[in-house]
Enzyme design. Structure first.
Site, PDB file in Angstrom:
ATOM      1  N   LEU A  33       0.822  -1.224   0.000  1.00 56.63           N
ATOM      2  CA  LEU A  33       0.000   0.000   0.000  1.00 56.63           C
ATOM      3  C   LEU A  33       0.850   1.266   0.000  1.00 56.63           C
ATOM      4  O   LEU A  33       0.407   2.311   0.476  1.00 56.63           O
ATOM      5  CB  LEU A  33      -0.993   0.005   1.176  1.00 56.63           C
ATOM      6  CG  LEU A  33      -2.021  -1.146   1.194  1.00 56.63           C
ATOM      7  CD1 LEU A  33      -2.961  -1.018   2.399  1.00 56.63           C
ATOM      8  CD2 LEU A  33      -2.853  -1.182  -0.089  1.00 56.63           C
ATOM      9  N   GLY A  36      -0.466   1.692  -3.684  1.00 53.19           N
ATOM     10  CA  GLY A  36      -1.766   1.033  -3.831  1.00 53.19           C
ATOM     11  C   GLY A  36      -2.738   1.554  -2.780  1.00 53.19           C
ATOM     12  O   GLY A  36      -2.324   2.168  -1.791  1.00 53.19           O
ATOM     13  N   ASP A  51       5.286  -6.415   2.264  1.00 56.50           N
ATOM     14  CA  ASP A  51       6.291  -5.832   1.376  1.00 56.50           C
ATOM     15  C   ASP A  51       7.079  -6.930   0.669  1.00 56.50           C
ATOM     16  O   ASP A  51       7.362  -7.973   1.281  1.00 56.50           O
ATOM     17  CB  ASP A  51       7.233  -5.012   2.271  1.00 56.50           C
ATOM     18  CG  ASP A  51       7.917  -3.933   1.483  1.00 56.50           C
ATOM     19  OD1 ASP A  51       8.764  -4.287   0.637  1.00 56.50           O
ATOM     20  OD2 ASP A  51       7.599  -2.749   1.694  1.00 56.50           O
ATOM     21  N   SER A 116       7.702  -2.794 -19.913  1.00 54.25           N
ATOM     22  CA  SER A 116       7.341  -1.452 -20.365  1.00 54.25           C
ATOM     23  C   SER A 116       7.955  -1.133 -21.717  1.00 54.25           C
ATOM     24  O   SER A 116       9.059  -1.592 -22.036  1.00 54.25           O
ATOM     25  CB  SER A 116       7.884  -0.467 -19.342  1.00 54.25           C
ATOM     26  OG  SER A 116       7.792   0.833 -19.840  1.00 54.25           O
ATOM     27  N   TYR A 140      14.340   4.049 -15.183  1.00 56.60           N
ATOM     28  CA  TYR A 140      13.168   3.182 -15.012  1.00 56.60           C
ATOM     29  C   TYR A 140      13.140   2.087 -16.094  1.00 56.60           C
ATOM     30  O   TYR A 140      12.979   0.897 -15.795  1.00 56.60           O
ATOM     31  CB  TYR A 140      11.898   4.048 -15.071  1.00 56.60           C
ATOM     32  CG  TYR A 140      10.660   3.271 -15.367  1.00 56.60           C
ATOM     33  CD1 TYR A 140      10.056   2.492 -14.390  1.00 56.60           C
ATOM     34  CD2 TYR A 140      10.086   3.295 -16.637  1.00 56.60           C
ATOM     35  CE1 TYR A 140       8.925   1.759 -14.672  1.00 56.60           C
ATOM     36  CE2 TYR A 140       8.955   2.569 -16.924  1.00 56.60           C
ATOM     37  CZ  TYR A 140       8.376   1.794 -15.940  1.00 56.60           C
ATOM     38  OH  TYR A 140       7.264   1.070 -16.234  1.00 56.60           O
ATOM     39  N   LYS A 144      13.415  -2.222 -15.929  1.00 66.72           N
ATOM     40  CA  LYS A 144      12.492  -3.182 -16.549  1.00 66.72           C
ATOM     41  C   LYS A 144      13.249  -4.142 -17.480  1.00 66.72           C
ATOM     42  O   LYS A 144      12.962  -5.340 -17.539  1.00 66.72           O
ATOM     43  CB  LYS A 144      11.404  -2.443 -17.327  1.00 66.72           C
ATOM     44  CG  LYS A 144      10.457  -1.652 -16.431  1.00 66.72           C
ATOM     45  CD  LYS A 144       9.438  -2.557 -15.770  1.00 66.72           C
ATOM     46  CE  LYS A 144       8.654  -1.851 -14.696  1.00 66.72           C
ATOM     47  NZ  LYS A 144       7.553  -2.638 -14.139  1.00 66.72           N
ATOM     48  N   GLN A 205       1.752  21.580 -16.806  1.00 63.20           N
ATOM     49  CA  GLN A 205       2.912  21.921 -17.638  1.00 63.20           C
ATOM     50  C   GLN A 205       3.033  20.952 -18.803  1.00 63.20           C
ATOM     51  O   GLN A 205       2.749  19.760 -18.662  1.00 63.20           O
ATOM     52  CB  GLN A 205       4.183  21.832 -16.802  1.00 63.20           C
ATOM     53  CG  GLN A 205       4.218  22.805 -15.644  1.00 63.20           C
ATOM     54  CD  GLN A 205       5.523  22.675 -14.888  1.00 63.20           C
ATOM     55  OE1 GLN A 205       5.955  21.577 -14.552  1.00 63.20           O
ATOM     56  NE2 GLN A 205       6.165  23.805 -14.641  1.00 63.20           N
TER      57      GLN A 205
END
Ligand code: UFG
Length: 321
Positions: A33, A36, A51, A116, A140, A144, A205
């Site tokens: 959470l 989430g 976790d 991704s 990032y 992945k 923006q």
């Protein structure tokens, strides 16, 4: 099947959980959470508040007789990953190693992983298919890609089948309106547009207007989260029945510039959505949109709800309340 959905209380995770439940599977959501939300949980799915860094608990959970793990527990803000790589190393990479080790120790044979389009980086050709070189433009995307490589090795060494689903930009909300949780402090374009339309933000923006695109703003392929969810069910079915792994794009095969998305959002919401041009954001490829014909060929998957109007309408339904 008995399915463990890690990150199942998140934005994509809750939609994916809904889809597996709708298809008659037994679902357990495992989520810390951190992003989430409790309101994204369904009474029909068991919930474990924990976790992925708690290895003993993760392992004990995985020994609960699951046929498959769906792994959606990751940070996903490309811009932030360029400023805080440590956070992405720890959660995305170290966290996934725990998941893979626990799954292999528990004897779980199928993993569906949220990969991704960020693994590709700046396009060498468009639309991007799965053969496109993988040279991530942001940290990032690198995390992945590394995870995809781990999956390849665990398949070889531990016999775990994987489906690596390379999402393009996930957006929209459950077409039946069953998912209510809104992301706090979103970093993605469409939630930010929605917050601006609602007046939660005075203006938004637009990061850069001098890219090599017709209107100078970045182009992305967007995919409705309900379409992504259907892709997970098909992918799990495929890897478990055929005992084989899979890496596919999931996208709508159509690109929209930031300005085009803002424009359509103004029409759909009937709100002004004030926007001003700002500096480029670090790590943003100029154009990213897909060919998803491999997903159609292998899985029979095709986007159904991913036209920009439906994406924005279903988002507005969730946000306007
Ligand atoms: N953008 C703005 N203003 C904002 C937010 C975003 O102009 O306030 C622009 C970005 O610069 C980018 C485009 O809108 O050009 C889309 O940005 P997002 O942050 O919404 O999404 P990204 O393309 O950076 O990445 C998203 C997910 C990743 C996923 C990727 C796949 O966040 O997790 O799509 O293509 F990997």
């Amino acid at each position: 099947m008995n399915i463990l959905i890690i990150g199942g209380a998140g934005y994509i995770g809750s939609h994916v959980t809904r889809e597996f439940l709708d298809n008659g599977h037994d679902c357990t959501v495992y989520d810390n959470l951190s992003s989430g939300l409790r309101e994204n949980l369904f009474p029909q799915a068991r919930f474990i508040h924990a976790d992925i860094h708690d290895y003993p608990l993760l392992l004990e959970t995985m020994k609960g007789g699951f046929n498959a793990v769906i792994h959606l527990a990751a940070y996903k803000a490309a811009g932030e990953s360029m400023l805080k790589p440590e956070k992405y190393s720890h959660n995305n990479i170290a966290g996934t190693i725990n998941i893979l080790n626990a799954a292999s120790e528990a004897g779980i044979k199928n993993i569906v992983f949220s990969s991704s389009a960020a693994v590709y980086g700046n396009p060498q050709y468009l639309p991007i298919d799965e053969k496109h070189p993988t040279l991530p433009e942001n940290y990032y995307g690198f995390t992945k890609l590394e995870i995809e490589r781990f999956l390849g090795w665990y398949e070889k060494l531990k016999g775990i089948n994987y489906a690596s689903l390379r999402y393009f930009n996930a957006a929209g909300y459950d077409v039946k309106g069953r998912i209510k949780g809104l992301k706090q402090n979103p970093a993605n374009l469409i939630p930010i547009i929605m917050e601006t339309a609602r007046g939660v933000r005075k203006e938004m923006q637009i990061f850069g207007n001098d890219y090599d695109t017709p209107d100078g703003t970045c182009i992305r392929g967007y995919v409705h989260v309900s379409d992504l969810s259907a892709g997970h069910v098909l992918a799990l079915d495929y890897i478990s029945k055929n005992n084989k792994s899979l890496t596919v794009n999931l996208g709508s095969e159509e690109g929209f510039s930031v300005l085009e998305v803002v424009d359509i959002a103004r029409k759909v919401t009937g709100k002004p959505v004030p926007a001003k041009t700002a500096e480029r954001r670090k790590g943003d490829p100029s154009k990213l949109y897909d060919s998803s014909s491999l997903a159609l060929e292998i899985l029979g998957w095709k986007a159904r709800y991913s036209d920009m109007e439906t994406i924005l309408k279903t988002s507005w339904e969730a946000y306007k309340k």
